[in-house]
Design an enzyme around this catalytic site. Structure first.
Site, PDB file in Angstrom:
ATOM      1  N   GLU A  38      63.369  35.372 -70.930  1.00  0.00           N
ATOM      2  CA  GLU A  38      64.596  35.319 -71.808  1.00  0.00           C
ATOM      3  C   GLU A  38      64.037  35.566 -73.168  1.00  0.00           C
ATOM      4  O   GLU A  38      62.694  35.638 -73.284  1.00  0.00           O
ATOM      5  CB  GLU A  38      65.151  33.990 -71.589  1.00  0.00           C
ATOM      6  CG  GLU A  38      64.075  32.625 -72.196  1.00  0.00           C
ATOM      7  CD  GLU A  38      65.013  31.956 -73.455  1.00  0.00           C
ATOM      8  OE1 GLU A  38      65.446  32.733 -74.242  1.00  0.00           O
ATOM      9  OE2 GLU A  38      64.800  30.789 -73.364  1.00  0.00           O
ATOM     10  N   LYS A 170      66.965  21.124 -72.941  1.00  0.00           N
ATOM     11  CA  LYS A 170      66.473  20.724 -74.300  1.00  0.00           C
ATOM     12  C   LYS A 170      66.773  19.253 -74.731  1.00  0.00           C
ATOM     13  O   LYS A 170      67.769  18.883 -74.441  1.00  0.00           O
ATOM     14  CB  LYS A 170      66.845  21.392 -75.583  1.00  0.00           C
ATOM     15  CG  LYS A 170      66.309  23.055 -75.470  1.00  0.00           C
ATOM     16  CD  LYS A 170      66.879  24.111 -76.178  1.00  0.00           C
ATOM     17  CE  LYS A 170      68.059  24.425 -75.375  1.00  0.00           C
ATOM     18  NZ  LYS A 170      68.863  25.576 -75.944  1.00  0.00           N
TER      19      LYS A 170
END
Ligand code: PSU
Ligand code: MN
Length: 312
Positions: A38, A170
């Site tokens: 990514e 995250k």
């Protein structure tokens, strides 16, 4: 060891809207392993100039394990699967880069704009290219509080058969709710040599993964079985942050409470929230979260390359 057969997600050829870098195309034709990467982490997740250094290191790590890296990005409206050194620099250095999730792919392309792709958009492009393994730092998920902010990464995991190698979601997210969401969506959450869901900068979250694997061959066997049954969802492979740079949960939590209050006070929401919180966390921890981020990314890429090799 028996040879594992993983069903190819796209039997038809490469779509005309997708530009595959010649090196990546050659690897694919030769049946060699390819790892999709990514790039929102390059354009929006990390500060300059560490973003370009990191992007190069991640690609080098994949090559060192014997696989080909394919960084996904949009440049002047063209969707790329694998980019050149110059294109990688452009991505990292130019300002005004878009953060491209699934909804933005067609828009950014139509407007001839450029940007980095999130896990969601990168999964979609990898699937179109016929590549099943993607490496990242951390996925998006369900945010804390009542904002109703749920990352498109989760919906993509629900519907696109690509394996995402990460260090969990995250730490800024609501991890229990993110895991519940993944269960609802039918996404296996595989702990890499761990029974615990990693919390990105911290090695553990106290929350269980749905299963554990200790080797790339084990992961390949699970993916082969999952996709072999026609289950159309993706999978998560979760690798704890390297021990020497991991940050204790309590320290991340404390910095997070402050960062979130600041975001709320400044009215920062939507797709700007993640970049803002990541940058404030790094400031408030004296750079510790940034160091952790920089170490876990190449580590994840390395394991992703081993998994790509095992399923090829
Ligand atoms: N991990 C990082 N930095 C990032 C991201 C992940 O350390 O910038 C990016 C990934 O591209 C992920 C995206 O897909 O954040 C999720 O953003 P959102 O929550 O807006 O969907
Ligand atoms: Mn979001």
């Amino acid at each position: 060891m028996p040879r594992l057969k993983v069903s190819k997600p796209i039997p038809r050829g490469i779509p005309s809207w997708l530009h595959v870098h010649p090196d990546v195309a050659a690897a694919m034709v030769a049946g060699e392993p390819v790892v999709a990467l990514e790039s929102a982490v390059i354009t929006h997740g990390l500060p300059r100039p560490v973003n370009i250094e990191l992007a190069r290191r991640v690609e080098a790590e994949v090559i060192s394990v014997g696989a080909s890296p394919a960084t996904v990005a949009l440049l002047s409206g063209q969707v790329h699967f694998g980019i050149s050194r110059e294109e990688l620099e452009r991505l990292a250095i130019e300002t005004k880069m878009c953060k491209i999730s699934r909804r933005d792919l067609g828009v950014v392309s139509a407007k001839s704009q450029s940007g980095g792709t999130t896990v969601a958009a990168t999964m979609y492009v990898s699937y179109a290219a016929g590549v099943q393994v993607l490496a990242t730092g951390g996925i998006g998920g369900v945010h804390r509080g009542k904002t109703g902010d749920v990352s498109a990464d989760l919906l993509e995991l629900a519907r696109t058969p690509v394996a995402v190698v990460c260090s969990g979601a995250k730490a800024i997210l609501d991890l229990p709710r993110t895991l519940e969401w993944l269960e609802t969506a039918g996404v296996p959450v595989i702990g890499w040599k761990t029974d615990e869901f990693p919390a990105f900068f911290s090695r553990g979250s106290g929350l269980p993964v749905s299963t554990r694997a200790d080797t790339a061959a084990e992961v390949a066997a699970i993916l082969s079985s999952h996709w072999g049954m026609g289950l159309g969802s993706g999978a998560l492979i979760c690798i704890p942050c390297p021990e020497n740079v991991s940050v204790p949960n309590e320290i991340v939590e404390k910095a997070l409470v402050q960062s979130e209050a600041e975001a709320q006070a400044s009215g920062i929401t939507g797709q700007n929230l993640t970049p803002f919180l990541l940058s404030r966390l790094a400031d408030l921890t004296g750079g510790a979260t940034l160091q952790a981020n920089l170490a876990l990314l190449p580590n994840n890429a390395c394991v992703a390359a081993a998994i790509a090799q095992a399923i090829t």
